[in-house]
Design an enzyme around this catalytic site. Structure first.
Site, PDB file in Angstrom:
ATOM      1  N   TYR A  62       0.836  -1.205   0.000  1.00  0.00           N
ATOM      2  CA  TYR A  62       0.000   0.000   0.000  1.00  0.00           C
ATOM      3  C   TYR A  62       0.877   1.264   0.000  1.00  0.00           C
ATOM      4  O   TYR A  62       1.593   1.537   0.957  1.00  0.00           O
ATOM      5  CB  TYR A  62      -0.938   0.029   1.205  1.00  0.00           C
ATOM      6  CG  TYR A  62      -1.891  -1.155   1.286  1.00  0.00           C
ATOM      7  CD1 TYR A  62      -2.205  -1.913   0.161  1.00  0.00           C
ATOM      8  CD2 TYR A  62      -2.481  -1.510   2.488  1.00  0.00           C
ATOM      9  CE1 TYR A  62      -3.061  -3.000   0.234  1.00  0.00           C
ATOM     10  CE2 TYR A  62      -3.352  -2.592   2.569  1.00  0.00           C
ATOM     11  CZ  TYR A  62      -3.626  -3.327   1.432  1.00  0.00           C
ATOM     12  OH  TYR A  62      -4.486  -4.401   1.513  1.00  0.00           O
ATOM     13  N   SER A 201     -12.761  -5.101   1.772  1.00  0.00           N
ATOM     14  CA  SER A 201     -13.780  -4.418   0.958  1.00  0.00           C
ATOM     15  C   SER A 201     -15.197  -4.774   1.427  1.00  0.00           C
ATOM     16  O   SER A 201     -16.066  -5.102   0.615  1.00  0.00           O
ATOM     17  CB  SER A 201     -13.607  -4.739  -0.536  1.00  0.00           C
ATOM     18  OG  SER A 201     -12.323  -4.388  -0.989  1.00  0.00           O
ATOM     19  N   PRO A 202     -15.454  -4.678   2.746  1.00  0.00           N
ATOM     20  CA  PRO A 202     -16.771  -5.092   3.248  1.00  0.00           C
ATOM     21  C   PRO A 202     -17.892  -4.142   2.817  1.00  0.00           C
ATOM     22  O   PRO A 202     -19.064  -4.497   2.905  1.00  0.00           O
ATOM     23  CB  PRO A 202     -16.585  -5.052   4.776  1.00  0.00           C
ATOM     24  CG  PRO A 202     -15.504  -4.046   4.991  1.00  0.00           C
ATOM     25  CD  PRO A 202     -14.572  -4.196   3.825  1.00  0.00           C
ATOM     26  N   LEU A 203     -17.506  -2.949   2.350  1.00  0.00           N
ATOM     27  CA  LEU A 203     -18.517  -2.005   1.841  1.00  0.00           C
ATOM     28  C   LEU A 203     -18.494  -1.970   0.315  1.00  0.00           C
ATOM     29  O   LEU A 203     -19.035  -1.047  -0.287  1.00  0.00           O
ATOM     30  CB  LEU A 203     -18.246  -0.594   2.397  1.00  0.00           C
ATOM     31  CG  LEU A 203     -18.387  -0.471   3.915  1.00  0.00           C
ATOM     32  CD1 LEU A 203     -17.897   0.895   4.406  1.00  0.00           C
ATOM     33  CD2 LEU A 203     -19.840  -0.687   4.327  1.00  0.00           C
ATOM     34  N   ALA A 204     -17.845  -2.972  -0.294  1.00  0.00           N
ATOM     35  CA  ALA A 204     -17.687  -3.003  -1.755  1.00  0.00           C
ATOM     36  C   ALA A 204     -17.135  -1.660  -2.247  1.00  0.00           C
ATOM     37  O   ALA A 204     -17.680  -1.044  -3.172  1.00  0.00           O
ATOM     38  CB  ALA A 204     -18.995  -3.371  -2.441  1.00  0.00           C
ATOM     39  N   GLY A 206     -17.309   1.151  -0.991  1.00  0.00           N
ATOM     40  CA  GLY A 206     -18.197   2.307  -0.790  1.00  0.00           C
ATOM     41  C   GLY A 206     -19.531   2.176  -1.493  1.00  0.00           C
ATOM     42  O   GLY A 206     -20.461   2.936  -1.215  1.00  0.00           O
ATOM     43  N   LEU A 207     -19.677   1.195  -2.387  1.00  0.00           N
ATOM     44  CA  LEU A 207     -20.955   1.015  -3.090  1.00  0.00           C
ATOM     45  C   LEU A 207     -22.101   0.864  -2.096  1.00  0.00           C
ATOM     46  O   LEU A 207     -23.179   1.430  -2.255  1.00  0.00           O
ATOM     47  CB  LEU A 207     -20.884  -0.240  -3.976  1.00  0.00           C
ATOM     48  CG  LEU A 207     -22.208  -0.598  -4.646  1.00  0.00           C
ATOM     49  CD1 LEU A 207     -22.311   0.080  -5.999  1.00  0.00           C
ATOM     50  CD2 LEU A 207     -22.378  -2.093  -4.826  1.00  0.00           C
TER      51      LEU A 207
HETATM   52  N1  LIG Z   1      -5.960  -8.551   1.074  1.00  0.00           N
HETATM   53  C1  LIG Z   1      -6.286  -7.930  -0.023  1.00  0.00           C
HETATM   54  O1  LIG Z   1      -5.984  -8.387  -1.139  1.00  0.00           O
HETATM   55  C2  LIG Z   1      -7.031  -6.629   0.082  1.00  0.00           C
HETATM   56  C3  LIG Z   1      -7.587  -6.055  -1.069  1.00  0.00           C
HETATM   57  C4  LIG Z   1      -8.289  -4.853  -0.910  1.00  0.00           C
HETATM   58  C5  LIG Z   1      -8.402  -4.261   0.351  1.00  0.00           C
HETATM   59  N2  LIG Z   1      -7.823  -4.847   1.435  1.00  0.00           N
HETATM   60  C6  LIG Z   1      -7.926  -4.240   2.779  1.00  0.00           C
HETATM   61  O2  LIG Z   1      -9.280  -4.014   3.103  1.00  0.00           O
HETATM   62  C7  LIG Z   1      -9.491  -2.654   3.460  1.00  0.00           C
HETATM   63  C8  LIG Z   1     -10.888  -2.240   3.110  1.00  0.00           C
HETATM   64  O3  LIG Z   1     -11.212  -2.492   1.762  1.00  0.00           O
HETATM   65  P1  LIG Z   1     -11.450  -1.308   0.709  1.00  0.00           P
HETATM   66  O4  LIG Z   1     -10.891  -0.074   1.225  1.00  0.00           O
HETATM   67  O5  LIG Z   1     -11.039  -1.851  -0.612  1.00  0.00           O
HETATM   68  O6  LIG Z   1     -13.056  -1.209   0.607  1.00  0.00           O
HETATM   69  P2  LIG Z   1     -14.210  -0.816   1.653  1.00  0.00           P
HETATM   70  O7  LIG Z   1     -13.730  -0.873   3.028  1.00  0.00           O
HETATM   71  O8  LIG Z   1     -15.365  -1.655   1.251  1.00  0.00           O
HETATM   72  O9  LIG Z   1     -14.543   0.682   1.210  1.00  0.00           O
HETATM   73  C9  LIG Z   1     -13.847   1.769   1.729  1.00  0.00           C
HETATM   74  C10 LIG Z   1     -14.424   3.058   1.168  1.00  0.00           C
HETATM   75  O10 LIG Z   1     -15.837   3.105   1.438  1.00  0.00           O
HETATM   76  C11 LIG Z   1     -16.222   4.446   1.799  1.00  0.00           C
HETATM   77  N3  LIG Z   1     -16.724   4.377   3.186  1.00  0.00           N
HETATM   78  C12 LIG Z   1     -16.106   3.815   4.271  1.00  0.00           C
HETATM   79  N4  LIG Z   1     -16.853   3.948   5.374  1.00  0.00           N
HETATM   80  C13 LIG Z   1     -17.976   4.601   5.009  1.00  0.00           C
HETATM   81  C14 LIG Z   1     -19.139   5.045   5.703  1.00  0.00           C
HETATM   82  N5  LIG Z   1     -19.303   4.816   6.998  1.00  0.00           N
HETATM   83  N6  LIG Z   1     -20.100   5.695   5.004  1.00  0.00           N
HETATM   84  C15 LIG Z   1     -19.963   5.927   3.678  1.00  0.00           C
HETATM   85  N7  LIG Z   1     -18.885   5.532   2.952  1.00  0.00           N
HETATM   86  C16 LIG Z   1     -17.898   4.869   3.612  1.00  0.00           C
HETATM   87  C17 LIG Z   1     -14.961   5.293   1.663  1.00  0.00           C
HETATM   88  O11 LIG Z   1     -14.898   5.807   0.327  1.00  0.00           O
HETATM   89  P3  LIG Z   1     -15.568   7.238  -0.140  1.00  0.00           P
HETATM   90  O12 LIG Z   1     -15.797   8.057   1.072  1.00  0.00           O
HETATM   91  O13 LIG Z   1     -14.531   7.815  -1.072  1.00  0.00           O
HETATM   92  O14 LIG Z   1     -16.807   6.836  -0.861  1.00  0.00           O
HETATM   93  C18 LIG Z   1     -13.848   4.285   1.846  1.00  0.00           C
HETATM   94  O15 LIG Z   1     -12.632   4.656   1.254  1.00  0.00           O
HETATM   95  C19 LIG Z   1      -8.361  -1.913   2.740  1.00  0.00           C
HETATM   96  O16 LIG Z   1      -8.110  -0.655   3.299  1.00  0.00           O
HETATM   97  C20 LIG Z   1      -7.214  -2.894   2.916  1.00  0.00           C
HETATM   98  O17 LIG Z   1      -6.663  -2.757   4.204  1.00  0.00           O
HETATM   99  C21 LIG Z   1      -7.165  -6.027   1.309  1.00  0.00           C
END
Ligand SMILES: NC(=O)c1ccc[n+]([C@@H]2O[C@H](COP(=O)([O-])OP(=O)(O)OC[C@H]3O[C@@H](n4cnc5c(N)ncnc54)[C@H](OP(=O)(O)O)[C@@H]3O)[C@@H](O)[C@H]2O)c1
Length: 325
Positions: A62, A201-204, A206-207
């Site tokens: 990262y 990516s539990p919020l897809a 941000g979707l």
């Molecule tokens: N092991 C792997 O291969 C792998 C791959 C991917 C990710 N990860 C890890 O998983 C973590 C999380 O996944 P991710 O960041 O891809 O996706 P995510 O957690 O599903 O989505 C994060 C995004 O959702 C939005 N968000 C978060 N909380 C919110 C809320 N309460 N209300 C509204 N919008 C909200 C924000 O974007 P906006 O505000 O811009 O909309 C944020 O940047 C990463 O940071 C990383 O540590 C691991």
């Protein structure tokens, strides 16, 4: 906040059911800019600590080490009180390289011990015997607490455990209301054996927050490449979002919080949402305390099963068109 134990070592922190993902820290593809990397990221970490978040996930990949540096600096003296997880990209998974990379990650984070050192993804060519030799050495000298994997199938997770010769307690995989493949094997295995699934990516991306629709699409590179954010898919997600909103209203919560509560419904799952603001980390941490009723869980699962996004080859021309225009 609610917690799980991953390590039998009494000096290791428990793991919060909602952690903090930090791939956004210092990584250009999220497009959050320098003030985020320089200030907001630190504020997010400090607020997460206040709210009882103990699981912080990063990776050497990262921001090419920047996320680890930002996270380590923001944690400061609290580093020892949390459960720090980072990852190695197994490009050359031989023991001396693994050991050197772990030392580099620990230095960037400012710690003497990585609570969870995860193999970021399975090496498609080299079996895990090679990398686990290095991991065993790191555990022996105390630089690594637990060894984890990420993006592993169940068979490969079990093989990794055999190669290590001891428990590999966690597998970090993509899991959300729109990506449910871990339910087939990984989650049942974790539930029946005391292992852990860490949902990324539990919020897809941000979707599932409901902030985006056909006319309001996110503008950064990472989501421009994600077919879920195609106008057509945002439209197809309408019914799922309506169900999320309905359940959210019943709990005076937000769709994002309900999406997180759904992911961690299984006692063997924790989630690591990323956050673009302090308000988001506050909202996400609070989701750990939401209990969905069986009917709510069922209604969300059914609405999610009916969501059929356009993916794969069919999505490619649309992604290119969306990118160009
Ligand atoms: N092991 C792997 O291969 C792998 C791959 C991917 C990710 N990860 C890890 O998983 C973590 C999380 O996944 P991710 O960041 O891809 O996706 P995510 O957690 O599903 O989505 C994060 C995004 O959702 C939005 N968000 C978060 N909380 C919110 C809320 N309460 N209300 C509204 N919008 C909200 C924000 O974007 P906006 O505000 O811009 O909309 C944020 O940047 C990463 O940071 C990383 O540590 C691991």
């Amino acid at each position: 906040m609610r917690y799980l134990s991953v390590s039998s070592d009494p000096d290791t922190a428990q793991v919060s059911r909602i952690g903090l993902g930090t791939s956004q820290f210092g990584a250009s593809q999220w497009g959050y800019g320098e003030s985020y990397a320089g200030q907001e990221a630190r504020a997010i970490v400090r607020r997460a600590l206040e709210l009882g978040v103990t699981l912080f996930d990063t990776a050497e990949l990262y921001g090419f080490g920047r996320s680890e540096r930002i996270l380590g600096q923001a944690l400061g003296q609290d580093r020892a009180a949390v459960f720090l997880a980072t990852k190695i990209l197994p490009i050359l998974p031989v023991a001396p390289v693994v050991e050197q990379r772990a030392v580099a990650s620990a230095n960037r984070l400012g710690v003497r011990r990585l609570d969870l050192y995860q193999v970021h993804q399975p090496n498609p060519v080299v079996k895990d015997q090679a990398i686990m030799r290095g991991m065993r050495a790191l555990q022996r000298v105390g630089l690594v607490g637990e060894v984890g994997v990420s993006n592993y199938t169940l068979d490969r997770w079990r093989a990794a455990e055999q190669a290590l010769g001891s428990r590999v307690p966690s597998n970090q995989v993509q899991y959300s209301l729109v990506t449910r493949s871990p339910e087939r094997e990984l989650v049942p295995f974790a539930e029946s054996t005391g292992h852990l699934v860490i949902a990324y990516s539990p919020l897809a991306q941000g979707l599932l927050s409901g902030r985006y629709d056909r006319d309001h699409r996110p503008a950064n590179r990472i989501r421009a490449a994600n077919p879920l954010f195609l106008p057509e898919n945002l439209e197809r997600a309408g019914e799922l979002m309506a169900t999320l909103r309905e359940v959210a209203d019943a709990h005076s919560a937000t769709p994002a919080q309900i999406a997180l509560a759904w992911v961690i419904h299984s006692p063997a799952v924790v989630a690591i949402p990323g956050a673009s603001s302090v308000a988001q980390v506050e909202s996400n941490a609070a989701a750990a305390d939401i209990d969905l009723t069986d009917d709510e869980y069922q209604a969300l699962s059914e609405a999610s099963a009916r969501f059929r996004p356009l993916t794969g080859a069919a999505a490619v021309p649309r992604l290119v068109r969306a990118r160009l225009g």
